[in-house]
Write a protein that holds these residues in place. Structure first.
Motif, PDB file in Angstrom:
ATOM      1  N   ARG A  10      32.752  37.134  46.136  1.00  0.00           N
ATOM      2  CA  ARG A  10      32.164  37.837  47.259  1.00  0.00           C
ATOM      3  C   ARG A  10      31.720  39.311  46.900  1.00  0.00           C
ATOM      4  NH1 ARG A  10      36.551  37.353  51.133  1.00  0.00           N
ATOM      5  NH2 ARG A  10      37.076  39.654  51.227  1.00  0.00           N
ATOM      6  N   GLN A  12      30.893  42.901  47.914  1.00  0.00           N
ATOM      7  CA  GLN A  12      31.029  43.642  49.141  1.00  0.00           C
ATOM      8  C   GLN A  12      31.539  45.233  48.699  1.00  0.00           C
ATOM      9  OE1 GLN A  12      34.876  42.008  50.437  1.00  0.00           O
ATOM     10  NE2 GLN A  12      36.110  43.739  50.036  1.00  0.00           N
ATOM     11  N   LEU A  16      36.974  52.943  49.108  1.00  0.00           N
ATOM     12  CA  LEU A  16      37.753  53.662  48.076  1.00  0.00           C
ATOM     13  C   LEU A  16      37.238  53.987  46.841  1.00  0.00           C
ATOM     14  CD1 LEU A  16      40.544  54.221  49.516  1.00  0.00           C
ATOM     15  CD2 LEU A  16      41.608  52.693  47.760  1.00  0.00           C
ATOM     16  N   ARG A  17      36.551  52.950  46.070  1.00  0.00           N
ATOM     17  CA  ARG A  17      36.275  53.311  44.765  1.00  0.00           C
ATOM     18  C   ARG A  17      34.741  53.846  44.890  1.00  0.00           C
ATOM     19  NH1 ARG A  17      39.734  49.113  44.912  1.00  0.00           N
ATOM     20  NH2 ARG A  17      41.154  48.972  43.430  1.00  0.00           N
ATOM     21  N   ILE A  21      31.981  45.913  44.522  1.00  0.00           N
ATOM     22  CA  ILE A  21      32.783  45.318  43.596  1.00  0.00           C
ATOM     23  C   ILE A  21      32.399  43.389  44.151  1.00  0.00           C
ATOM     24  CG2 ILE A  21      34.559  46.810  43.350  1.00  0.00           C
ATOM     25  CD1 ILE A  21      36.004  45.404  45.558  1.00  0.00           C
ATOM     26  N   LEU A  23      34.311  40.227  44.077  1.00  0.00           N
ATOM     27  CA  LEU A  23      35.700  39.762  44.029  1.00  0.00           C
ATOM     28  C   LEU A  23      35.626  38.125  43.623  1.00  0.00           C
ATOM     29  CD1 LEU A  23      36.796  41.577  47.254  1.00  0.00           C
ATOM     30  CD2 LEU A  23      37.967  41.603  44.823  1.00  0.00           C
ATOM     31  N   TYR A  24      36.727  37.681  42.829  1.00  0.00           N
ATOM     32  CA  TYR A  24      36.691  36.093  42.869  1.00  0.00           C
ATOM     33  C   TYR A  24      37.971  35.847  42.353  1.00  0.00           C
ATOM     34  CZ  TYR A  24      36.645  37.762  37.917  1.00  0.00           C
ATOM     35  OH  TYR A  24      36.848  38.543  36.741  1.00  0.00           O
ATOM     36  N   GLY A  27      40.597  38.236  40.379  1.00  0.00           N
ATOM     37  CA  GLY A  27      39.840  39.182  39.749  1.00  0.00           C
ATOM     38  C   GLY A  27      38.687  39.802  40.531  1.00  0.00           C
ATOM     39  N   LEU A  28      38.329  40.765  39.718  1.00  0.00           N
ATOM     40  CA  LEU A  28      37.243  41.464  40.254  1.00  0.00           C
ATOM     41  C   LEU A  28      36.225  41.990  39.324  1.00  0.00           C
ATOM     42  CD1 LEU A  28      37.037  44.974  40.506  1.00  0.00           C
ATOM     43  CD2 LEU A  28      38.927  44.508  41.925  1.00  0.00           C
TER      44      LEU A  28
ATOM     45  N   GLY B  37      44.089  50.669  47.868  1.00  0.00           N
ATOM     46  CA  GLY B  37      43.017  50.186  46.799  1.00  0.00           C
ATOM     47  C   GLY B  37      43.271  48.683  46.653  1.00  0.00           C
ATOM     48  N   VAL B  39      42.570  44.631  46.582  1.00  0.00           N
ATOM     49  CA  VAL B  39      41.662  44.104  46.941  1.00  0.00           C
ATOM     50  C   VAL B  39      41.987  42.633  46.999  1.00  0.00           C
ATOM     51  CG1 VAL B  39      39.757  45.585  46.388  1.00  0.00           C
ATOM     52  CG2 VAL B  39      40.525  44.159  44.560  1.00  0.00           C
ATOM     53  N   GLN B  40      43.059  42.251  46.230  1.00  0.00           N
ATOM     54  CA  GLN B  40      43.339  40.781  46.054  1.00  0.00           C
ATOM     55  C   GLN B  40      44.830  40.370  46.765  1.00  0.00           C
ATOM     56  OE1 GLN B  40      42.013  38.150  44.726  1.00  0.00           O
ATOM     57  NE2 GLN B  40      40.588  38.812  43.403  1.00  0.00           N
ATOM     58  N   TYR B  67      40.478  39.821  49.511  1.00  0.00           N
ATOM     59  CA  TYR B  67      40.086  38.406  48.846  1.00  0.00           C
ATOM     60  C   TYR B  67      41.466  37.734  48.997  1.00  0.00           C
ATOM     61  CZ  TYR B  67      37.805  34.975  45.940  1.00  0.00           C
ATOM     62  OH  TYR B  67      37.451  33.660  45.670  1.00  0.00           O
ATOM     63  N   ASP B  91      39.917  32.606  51.305  1.00  0.00           N
ATOM     64  CA  ASP B  91      39.117  32.787  50.266  1.00  0.00           C
ATOM     65  C   ASP B  91      39.243  31.616  49.227  1.00  0.00           C
ATOM     66  OD1 ASP B  91      37.013  35.105  50.761  1.00  0.00           O
ATOM     67  OD2 ASP B  91      38.823  35.963  50.798  1.00  0.00           O
TER      68      ASP B  91
END
Lengths: 85, 356
Positions: A10, A12, A16-17, A21, A23-24, A27-28, B37, B39-40, B67, B91
């Protein structure tokens, strides 16, 4: 060759950063603006040539073709980009 | 599910894990994590599908852009529930299996669950989820590595995680019955390499090293308080899923403190962050930036002090304690006599073992 971001990944915006990014599972990948733009076009609607053309019209760089190919090859090797037949 | 290698705490049935966070509390915590921060999001347990509000939790995560991964045994998990979770924005799904055939898998799980798992694997793929097949390896199933990879391939999984047992929680309690021999591990690793060559990127094979058999410790959690947060059902916040066992740390609860304070300021997260806490041989070791001194939980569980070098490290003065355990397997009869001796992870055993 029509690339698309794999179903498991994905793309997106990460406020914040302050960057896009990818995403999977577990991981990213943090993307620079060009990479994000390329991946934004990997929707199964644009061929690699069309993506290169789209970026060439915006950026004056001799390496756009190589940049696109390198990025897509790297992500395809991780299964994050697939190609429609 | 009652797997004897469960990484859950021995006292999972005790008071510490009662009084689960409400739906609203979890959604607030997800937001706090996102703002930090994160994300997972891994929805694990115990068994996360036992939460009646799981779909609502997934929806909260989706709204935040997290995710989300469901880590489940798939015991009694039906296709309709998976479809509902898919609609809510889940996901990725990870489903465990204990072996490549029903008889062995059900025996290790201590529950008739293999058929449920196979049905859930197929439903997961049909619904379009990326799928990870999770397998914990130990003495009783290492001979099936190839069969398990072939199973994942047939199921159309994206990944199979072959994780050699790490000795925490129930696995530590059952260590004598689970510890593999060097020969078993070598054979398993050979299969993994061969199958990786055969499969290329069609199936990702993750092999988690058996750390007792390594010369250097694992880079546990990528460093303490660096990239990972575990939140227990009752809201305690741990730097990893085993850290709650370290009795010399105090753990804050999301009901009492903002997650950001817990991450930045709390005792549990700051005690071993960075390398200032490190004693020798870590302090002057060039590997400290690679393995971060190894695992604090293992140091506590084996050496009795969370602030010493991971006993798995060949440079640790405590390494003989690890060597002795490994040697027991090599000197023994292959361990068949002991295999019946494991204790299944179950509430009555939990209460008995933790005196609760």
């Amino acid at each position: 060759m029509t690339p698309r971001v794999a179903a498991k990944a994905r793309l997106q915006w990460d406020g914040l950063r302050n960057r896009h990014i990818l995403l999977y599972p577990e991981g990213l990948v943090a993307l620079n603006p060009t990479a994000a733009e390329i991946l934004g076009l990997c929707d199964g609607q644009h061929t690699v040539e069309e993506i290169v053309t789209a970026l060439s019209s915006k950026y004056e760089s001799a390496e756009i073709t190589t940049d696109v190919q390198t990025l897509l090859a790297g992500l395809a090797a991780k299964g994050l980009v697939t190609y429609d037949a | 599910m009652q797997c004897p290698y469960c990484s859950n705490p021995l006292d999972f049935a005790g008071a510490r894990f009662k009084g689960e966070l409400t739906t609203e509390e979890w959604c607030r915590v997800f937001r706090e994590a996102h703002d930090l921060g994160v994300v997972q999001l891994g929805l694990s347990g115990g068994e996360p599908t036992l939460r009646p509000d799981l779909t609502e939790l997934v929806r909260c995560a989706k709204q935040l852009g997290l995710y989300s991964t469901l880590v489940t045994s798939a015991y009694r998990l039906k296709r309709a529930r998976l479809a509902e979770l898919k609609d809510a924005g889940l996901d990725h799904v990870q489903i465990s299996v204990q072996a490549a055939d029903a008889e062995l898998s059900d025996r290790i799980a201590g529950a008739t669950s293999f058929d449920d798992k196979m049905a859930a694997y197929h439903a997961t793929r049909e619904l379009g989820f990326p799928l990870t097949v999770n397998v914990v390896l130990h003495r009783e199933n290492l001979h099936q590595v190839e069969a398990m990879i072939r199973l994942a391939e047939r199921l159309g999984a994206e990944r199979i995680e072959l994780a050699n047992t790490q000795f925490y929680g129930w696995a530590l309690h059952n260590r004598a019955a689970l510890m593999p021999s060097k020969a078993q591990l070598a054979a398993g690793w050979e299969v993994v390499q061969r199958e990786r060559r055969r499969l290329g990127n069609r199936l990702e094979i993750i092999w988690v090293l058996p750390d007792y058999h390594e010369a250097f410790p694992k880079p546990c959690m990528g460093g303490w308080g660096n990239a990972y947060i575990t939140i227990t059902p009752a809201g305690e916040v741990w730097p990893c899923h085993a850290a709650g066992r370290i009795k010399t740390l105090t753990f804050a609860n999301v009901r009492d403190h903002p997650l950001s304070w817990i991450w930045h300021e709390s005792d549990a997260f700051t005690r071993f962050r960075g390398d200032g806490w490190m004693p020798e041989p870590c302090r002057s070791c060039e590997r400290k930036t690679k393995d971060f001194g190894g695992c604090r939980c293992q140091a506590f569980l084996i050496a009795g002090d969370a602030a010493v070098t991971d006993p798995v490290c060949s440079l640790s003065p405590h390494r003989p304690l690890i060597d002795a355990v490994v040697a027991q397997v090599e000197d023994g009869d292959g361990g068949n006599a002991e295999s019946a001796a494991w204790t299944y992870r179950a509430a009555p055993a939990s209460r008995l073992l933790s005196g609760g």
